[in-house]
Motif scaffolding. Structure first.
Motif, short mmCIF file in Angstrom:
data_model
loop_
_atom_site.label_atom_id
_atom_site.label_comp_id
_atom_site.label_asym_id
_atom_site.label_seq_id
_atom_site.Cartn_x
_atom_site.Cartn_y
_atom_site.Cartn_z
N PRO A 267 -8.39 -11.59 9.97
CA PRO A 267 -9.49 -10.80 9.40
C PRO A 267 -8.99 -9.58 8.64
O PRO A 267 -8.01 -8.93 9.03
CB PRO A 267 -10.29 -10.38 10.64
N ALA A 268 -9.69 -9.27 7.56
CA ALA A 268 -9.32 -8.10 6.75
C ALA A 268 -9.37 -6.82 7.58
O ALA A 268 -8.59 -5.90 7.35
CB ALA A 268 -10.23 -8.00 5.54
N ALA A 269 -10.29 -6.76 8.55
CA ALA A 269 -10.42 -5.56 9.37
C ALA A 269 -9.16 -5.33 10.21
O ALA A 269 -8.78 -4.18 10.46
CB ALA A 269 -11.65 -5.67 10.27
N VAL A 270 -8.52 -6.41 10.66
CA VAL A 270 -7.29 -6.28 11.43
C VAL A 270 -6.18 -5.73 10.54
O VAL A 270 -5.45 -4.81 10.92
CB VAL A 270 -6.88 -7.63 12.05
N GLU A 271 -6.05 -6.29 9.35
CA GLU A 271 -5.02 -5.80 8.43
C GLU A 271 -5.28 -4.34 8.07
O GLU A 271 -4.33 -3.56 7.91
CB GLU A 271 -4.96 -6.65 7.17
N ALA A 272 -6.54 -3.96 7.94
CA ALA A 272 -6.87 -2.58 7.59
C ALA A 272 -6.39 -1.61 8.68
O ALA A 272 -5.90 -0.52 8.37
CB ALA A 272 -8.37 -2.43 7.37
N VAL A 273 -6.52 -2.00 9.94
CA VAL A 273 -6.04 -1.16 11.03
C VAL A 273 -4.52 -1.00 10.94
O VAL A 273 -3.98 0.11 11.06
CB VAL A 273 -6.43 -1.75 12.40
N VAL A 274 -3.84 -2.11 10.70
CA VAL A 274 -2.38 -2.07 10.61
C VAL A 274 -1.94 -1.16 9.47
O VAL A 274 -1.06 -0.30 9.63
CB VAL A 274 -1.80 -3.48 10.41
N ARG A 275 -2.58 -1.32 8.31
CA ARG A 275 -2.16 -0.56 7.14
C ARG A 275 -2.46 0.93 7.29
O ARG A 275 -1.71 1.77 6.79
CB ARG A 275 -2.78 -1.13 5.88
N ARG A 276 -3.52 1.25 8.02
CA ARG A 276 -3.77 2.67 8.25
C ARG A 276 -2.73 3.26 9.19
O ARG A 276 -2.29 4.39 9.00
CB ARG A 276 -5.18 2.89 8.80
N CYS A 277 -2.32 2.51 10.18
CA CYS A 277 -1.23 2.97 11.05
C CYS A 277 0.04 3.21 10.25
O CYS A 277 0.83 4.12 10.56
CB CYS A 277 -0.94 1.95 12.15
N LEU A 278 0.25 2.41 9.20
CA LEU A 278 1.48 2.44 8.43
C LEU A 278 1.42 3.35 7.20
O LEU A 278 2.27 3.26 6.31
CB LEU A 278 1.86 1.02 7.99
N GLU A 279 0.44 4.22 7.14
CA GLU A 279 0.38 5.18 6.04
C GLU A 279 1.63 6.06 6.06
O GLU A 279 2.12 6.45 7.12
CB GLU A 279 -0.87 6.05 6.15
N LYS A 280 2.14 6.38 4.89
CA LYS A 280 3.36 7.19 4.80
C LYS A 280 3.13 8.61 5.31
O LYS A 280 3.99 9.18 5.98
CB LYS A 280 3.85 7.25 3.35
N GLN A 281 1.96 9.18 4.98
CA GLN A 281 1.66 10.55 5.38
C GLN A 281 0.95 10.55 6.73
O GLN A 281 -0.08 9.88 6.89
CB GLN A 281 0.79 11.23 4.32
N PRO A 282 1.44 11.29 7.70
CA PRO A 282 0.83 11.29 9.04
C PRO A 282 -0.65 11.62 9.03
O PRO A 282 -1.42 11.04 9.80
CB PRO A 282 1.64 12.35 9.80
N GLU A 283 -1.08 12.53 8.16
CA GLU A 283 -2.48 12.92 8.14
C GLU A 283 -3.40 11.81 7.64
O GLU A 283 -4.62 11.89 7.82
CB GLU A 283 -2.67 14.18 7.29
N GLN A 284 -2.83 10.77 7.03
CA GLN A 284 -3.64 9.65 6.56
C GLN A 284 -3.72 8.51 7.58
O GLN A 284 -4.46 7.56 7.40
CB GLN A 284 -3.08 9.12 5.23
N ARG A 285 -2.97 8.63 8.66
CA ARG A 285 -3.04 7.64 9.74
C ARG A 285 -4.21 7.99 10.67
O ARG A 285 -4.92 8.97 10.47
CB ARG A 285 -1.73 7.65 10.55
N PHE A 286 -4.37 7.17 11.71
CA PHE A 286 -5.34 7.52 12.75
C PHE A 286 -4.92 8.84 13.38
O PHE A 286 -3.73 9.11 13.58
CB PHE A 286 -5.39 6.43 13.81
N ALA A 287 -5.91 9.65 13.70
CA ALA A 287 -5.63 11.00 14.18
C ALA A 287 -5.02 11.01 15.58
O ALA A 287 -4.39 11.99 15.96
CB ALA A 287 -6.90 11.84 14.16
N SER A 288 -5.22 9.95 16.33
CA SER A 288 -4.70 9.90 17.70
C SER A 288 -4.58 8.45 18.14
O SER A 288 -5.12 7.54 17.49
CB SER A 288 -5.64 10.64 18.66
#
Length: 329
Positions: A267-288
């Motif tokens: 599912p695209a939603a699963v990939e979206a979670v992964v890609r947000r975890c893998l953002e280069k800038q920490p502030e663009q990832r999940f906050a916690s």
């Protein structure tokens, strides 16, 4: 059968060859049964916790290879890990130093195999991967709430442990204290690539590690790498050169799932979670880590598929994978 409890004997030793600890009882609590391996300053033993006679693993620091500072650091890390009592975390039961100077930490007996070993046979169905990631995330969330950052999350530090008909996820490798929010610990690229970390660590490291930053957001990134690996059967960036991996995490965009495995329906939603975890800038990832867990709950896979993993062909359970690397060497 009657059990003989031996008195503690002096344990000063210049080498590990003679295994002088076998047969002894440390602090009247841990009867050393047999060596399990190890090298350099660290040695692993199978032992019994007395008087309950519970099987445990002992990690021992050689007095021949360590000074007072190393021993204090070992005990501090053991006590930090012991504070993290959670079902998804390998439990440290006790730690101490005998009158003869032997420094040790006792850990629960965890029989199973690592996620890295399991993934040698290929990727997991997405619901199983999400369920496993949630178990890892729960361990990390608990640690972060206690003020401890793992810093080296990888599939080698995730244990798959079977108990009756249930499968449990347990994270090992805790011990070194790191700030959860404040970015004060320093780690250079040289430290990453010249023995400062385990061999597989650069494949999972957040980009900021090369900028001398270690904090909880890096655990979010590394969990994203592990989830990517579970879904794709490989990490986002592959190289035998640790320095190349450091720069790939810093500069390159992780490949899309469809590019690597167009045959898999994720599912695209699963990939979206992964890609947000893998953002280069920490502030663009999940906050916690709690936010990561909430996102994983929303995509589904709750409680599904874990039992069926037991039906996969996997390496036989063994001791060494369960206890090696619980603390940094």
């Amino acid at each position: 059968m009657r059990t003989e409890i031996h008195s503690v004997q002096p344990t000063t030793h210049a080498t590990w060859g003679a295994d002088p600890l076998v047969g002894q009882v440390l602090h009247g609590r841990f009867q050393v049964l047999a060596p399990l391996g190890g090298e350099g300053p660290m040695r692993l033993y199978r032992a019994l916790q007395l008087p309950a006679r519970r099987e445990v693993a002992l990690r021992v620091l050689s007095t021949a290879y360590s000074d007072g500072e190393a021993q204090r650091g070992f005990l501090h890390e053991a006590r930090v890990a012991a504070s993290l009592g959670h079902p998804n975390t390998v439990t440290v039961l006790d730690a101490g130093r005998t009158d003869e100077g032997t420094v040790y930490a006792a850990m629960e007996c965890v029989r199973g195999h690592t996620l890295a070993e399991h993934l040698q046979s290929g990727p997991l169905p997405w619901k199983q991967a999400v369920a496993l990631a949630r178990g890892v995330g729960r361990s990390l969330r608990h640690a972060h709430q206690a003020g401890v950052v793992h810093g080296e999350v990888s599939s080698s530090n995730v244990m798959l442990v079977t108990d009756a008909e249930h499968l449990h996820v347990k994270v090992k490798g805790f011990g070194r204290t790191r700030p959860v929010a404040a970015r004060t610990e320093r780690l250079s690229v040289r430290g990453v690539t010249e023995g400062g970390v385990p061999p597989d660590a650069p494949a999972y490291m957040a980009p900021e590690r090369a900028r001398q930053v270690v904090d909880a957001s890096g655990d979010v990134y590394s969990l994203g790498v592990v989830l990517f690996e579970m879904l794709m059967g490989r990490v986002p960036f592959v190289s035998e050169d640790p320095l190349a991996l450091v720069f790939a995490h810093h500069k390159e965009t992780p490949p899309r799932f469809a590019e690597l495995r167009p045959d898999l329906d994720i599912p695209a939603a699963v990939e979206a979670v992964v890609r947000r975890c893998l953002e280069k800038q920490p502030e663009q990832r999940f906050a916690s880590m709690g936010a990561v867990l909430e996102a994983l709950r929303e995509v589904g896979g709750e409680g599904e598929g874990l039992a069926s993993i037991m039906g996969f062909r996997a390496p036989a359970p063994r001791w060494v994978t369960a206890v090696t690397g619980l603390f940094r060497d």
